[in-house]
Design an enzyme around this catalytic site. Structure first.
Site, PDB file in Angstrom:
ATOM      1  N   GLY A 104      91.105  12.962  50.838  1.00  0.00           N
ATOM      2  CA  GLY A 104      91.344  13.285  52.235  1.00  0.00           C
ATOM      3  C   GLY A 104      90.887  12.225  53.217  1.00  0.00           C
ATOM      4  O   GLY A 104      91.327  12.217  54.364  1.00  0.00           O
ATOM      5  N   ASP A 266      85.408  18.214  41.616  1.00  0.00           N
ATOM      6  CA  ASP A 266      86.108  17.053  42.161  1.00  0.00           C
ATOM      7  C   ASP A 266      85.154  15.891  42.406  1.00  0.00           C
ATOM      8  O   ASP A 266      85.600  14.791  42.768  1.00  0.00           O
ATOM      9  CB  ASP A 266      86.850  17.416  43.455  1.00  0.00           C
ATOM     10  N   ASP A 276      80.345   9.495  45.405  1.00  0.00           N
ATOM     11  CA  ASP A 276      80.655  10.302  46.584  1.00  0.00           C
ATOM     12  C   ASP A 276      79.408  11.011  47.106  1.00  0.00           C
ATOM     13  O   ASP A 276      79.270  12.225  46.998  1.00  0.00           O
ATOM     14  CB  ASP A 276      81.769  11.306  46.286  1.00  0.00           C
TER      15      ASP A 276
END
Length: 467
Positions: A104, A266, A276
């Site tokens: 995203g 994810d 992340d």
């Protein structure tokens, strides 16, 4: 900063293109009003053949301006992927399935071969909106980018498999966020990962019942990421690889005292690297209930629950692979996770203690004794490992909880001595939230990046001593 290694050859790759649909969407990066280079990781860049101007002829020499052209404006790297790719995936977020996610605010920008002959992805964070941005702006705050650099540098020094921050560029936009004072400054980050294929990538294919794409992805991961020639049961072979790697990652999180904060499917990749980083923290003491994310109200991803969370995540990979494999052999492999975690936990603990392994049973007994003593004493984790490195414990009242550890250490020998100047410092190099906030305050209030760069240098110095 540490000196760079001998530059590797620049060897671009395009392996991800072999997957084709339905794995990604080609897109254009955002155009930013400014490009101010704040962090350039020449050490990591040299390992993929990207070097300052005037270096080796078979590398890719980049001036600061050319660096910005490739890592802030995202002009394609020579010979690699011609256009950014937003990867498609689903995922369990705090164990609730979400089919409406994907890249995203980032994309896969390039692939290269590193100095160890591994395929590496260059991925972004904050590079603009994608088809999966939903209501997000696709941007990254400068604070978030600086925090990710600090996290990856610290974890690398502590022997945790992690993505590496390659570049951080301030982009000149004002962002509004609910979890920090706004408006705040913006940035774009480029990171190096062995892979951005997530457990959630497989979950998406299972959700769509796309067996052909599942076979293709399993083959890609086994051959190009794990260096294996698939046999008669490729799904089982894949789970076996991922279980081992994720168990090791969980063990090294614990030995490092690290709390990722958001261990969703994810955010777990199939090469077992942490990546992340959002609300991460290093635990001050061995407190199983210590959490990193203010929104983790139930403590699902608390410090002491991370191994269970990682085990749960690899179970979801096995569930997804039921699309192409029977359950019993998948379950058999999943049941090896606790044993593999225990072995990896002992190995990680001994590494941080700076001692050589002896035998599996003794190593586990020592690791368990250290964990119990840290929990009972609430001695700062970094202080304990700083003083105990090489297998020696100080005397004194503060160390009475460690008498069983002291007895067990008598049978071990150091894997490294304490000759590095780091071991003469007054205190260990730590990365607690108070210091992170102080580093950010210098940037936010005075645009002073000296504490940030000094901290990176201090972390790398510690890494040299630990290695």
């Amino acid at each position: 900063m540490a000196e760079n290694p001998q530059p590797a050859r620049y060897r671009p790759r395009t392996d991800i293109l072999a997957l084709g649909e339905p794995f990604y969407d080609a897109l254009a990066p955002a155009a930013f009003p400014e490009h101010i280079l704040r962090f350039r990781n020449d050490r990591a860049a040299a390992e993929i053949g990207i070097v300052p101007v005037g270096s080796a002829a078979d590398s890719l020499p980049l001036s600061d301006e050319a660096w910005l052209d490739h890592f802030a404006r995202f002009t394609p790297l020579p010979g690699s992927i011609p256009q950014p790719l937003a990867l498609r995936y689903h995922g369990h977020q705090f164990q609730s399935y979400n089919p409406d996610i994907g890249d995203g605010r980032g994309f896969l920008y390039a692939q290269v071969t590193d100095h160890r002959d591994r395929l590496l992805d260059l991925g972004t964070k904050g590079s603009g909106q994608t088809p999966y941005s939903r209501f997000g702006d696709g941007r990254l705050t400068l604070k978030g980018g600086a925090r990710e650099v600090l996290a990856t540098e610290m974890l690398e020094a502590l022997n945790v498999p992690t993505s590496r921050s390659l570049s951080l560029t301030e982009t000149g936009e004002e962002l509004v966020r609910g979890d920090e004072p706004s408006p705040t400054r913006s940035a774009v980050l480029v990171r190096l990962n062995h892979s951005h294929v997530r457990i959630g990538t497989f979950q998406r294919l299972a959700y769509e019942r796309d067996a052909d794409a599942m076979y293709r992805l399993v083959n890609y991961v086994l051959t190009r990421l794990h260096g294996r020639t698939p046999g008669g049961a490729p799904a089982i072979e894949l789970v076996d690889e991922v279980v081992g790697r994720v168990a090791t990652l969980a063990a090294r999180f614990m030995a490092a005292g690290f709390v990722h904060g958001v261990l969703n499917t994810d955010n777990i990749n199939v090469t077992g690297e942490s990546f992340d980083y959002g609300p991460w923290r290093f635990a001050p003491t061995w407190n199983a209930g210590f959490t990193a994310a203010y929104f983790d109200h139930q403590g699902l991803y608390a410090f002491g629950r991370q191994p269970d969370a990682m085990h749960w995540n690899v179970m979801q990979l096995a569930v997804a692979l039921r699309t192409i494999a029977d359950a019993p052999p998948l379950i058999e492999v999943l049941e090896t996770f606790p044993e593999r975690y225990a072995a990896a936990a002992a190995e990680a603990m001994l590494w941080r203690l700076g001692i050589a392994p002896r035998d599996p049973a003794a190593d586990r007994a020592l690791a368990d004794a250290v964990t119990a003593a840290l929990a009972a004493s609430q001695m700062p984790i970094d202080h304990f490992f700083f003083e105990a490195f090489g297998g020696w414990l100080p005397e004194g009242d503060d160390w009475t909880a460690f008498e069983s550890v002291r007895a067990l250490l008598s049978d071990y020998r150091p894997r490294s001595d304490r000759s590095h100047p780091y071991w003469s410092d007054a205190a260990p190099c730590s990365m607690l939230i108070s210091e992170v906030e102080q580093i950010w305050a210098a940037i936010a209030e005075r645009d002073d990046w000296t504490p940030f760069h000094d901290k990176v240098a201090a972390i790398r110095r510690m890494g040299q001593a630990l290695a």
